[in-house]
Design an enzyme around this catalytic site. Structure first.
Site, short mmCIF file in Angstrom:
data_model
loop_
_atom_site.label_atom_id
_atom_site.label_comp_id
_atom_site.label_asym_id
_atom_site.label_seq_id
_atom_site.Cartn_x
_atom_site.Cartn_y
_atom_site.Cartn_z
CD GLU A 24 -58.20 51.98 -43.81
OE1 GLU A 24 -58.32 51.84 -42.58
OE2 GLU A 24 -57.90 51.05 -44.57
CG HIS A 79 -58.49 50.79 -39.08
ND1 HIS A 79 -58.86 50.45 -40.36
CD2 HIS A 79 -58.46 49.62 -38.40
CE1 HIS A 79 -59.02 49.15 -40.45
NE2 HIS A 79 -58.79 48.62 -39.27
CG HIS A 81 -63.11 49.03 -42.43
ND1 HIS A 81 -63.28 47.69 -42.64
CD2 HIS A 81 -62.16 49.12 -41.50
CE1 HIS A 81 -62.47 47.00 -41.88
NE2 HIS A 81 -61.78 47.84 -41.15
CG ASP A 92 -59.23 45.23 -39.87
OD1 ASP A 92 -58.34 46.06 -40.05
OD2 ASP A 92 -60.39 45.37 -40.29
#
Length: 92
Positions: A24, A79, A81, A92
């Site tokens: 990630e 961020h 996925h 999240d």
């Protein structure tokens, strides 16, 4: 809440996510009044960066200090996925 995200910010995030895969990628978002006009890439210091992200605290604190000193205003975080699922997770 709606936000306008600059194309250069979207491109930076996409490039960082591609470069970090399968880990990630993560970073910080900057802007005011519903406009995100800048972003940064931060180190992912999570224990397992293949499935989690944790923004490097040093980068986060530096951004907060810079904003207080008149620099860019920290608006949020981003961020990737890497699994490809674009829906927000429970985390999240």
């Amino acid at each position: 809440m709606r936000a306008h995200i600059s194309r250069c910010v979207v491109e930076l995030i996409q490039q960082a996510a591609g470069a970090a895969a399968p880990r990630e990628a993560c970073g910080l978002l900057f802007g005011e009044g519903g406009a995100i006009d800048a972003a940064s890439i931060a180190a992912n210091v999570a224990e397992n960066p293949l499935i989690h992200f944790e923004i490097d605290p040093a980068a986060l604190f530096a951004a907060i200090r810079a904003g207080r000193a008149g620099g860019a205003v920290l608006s949020g975080y981003w961020h990737s996925h890497p699994s490809g699922d674009v829906t927000p997770s429970a985390t999240d």
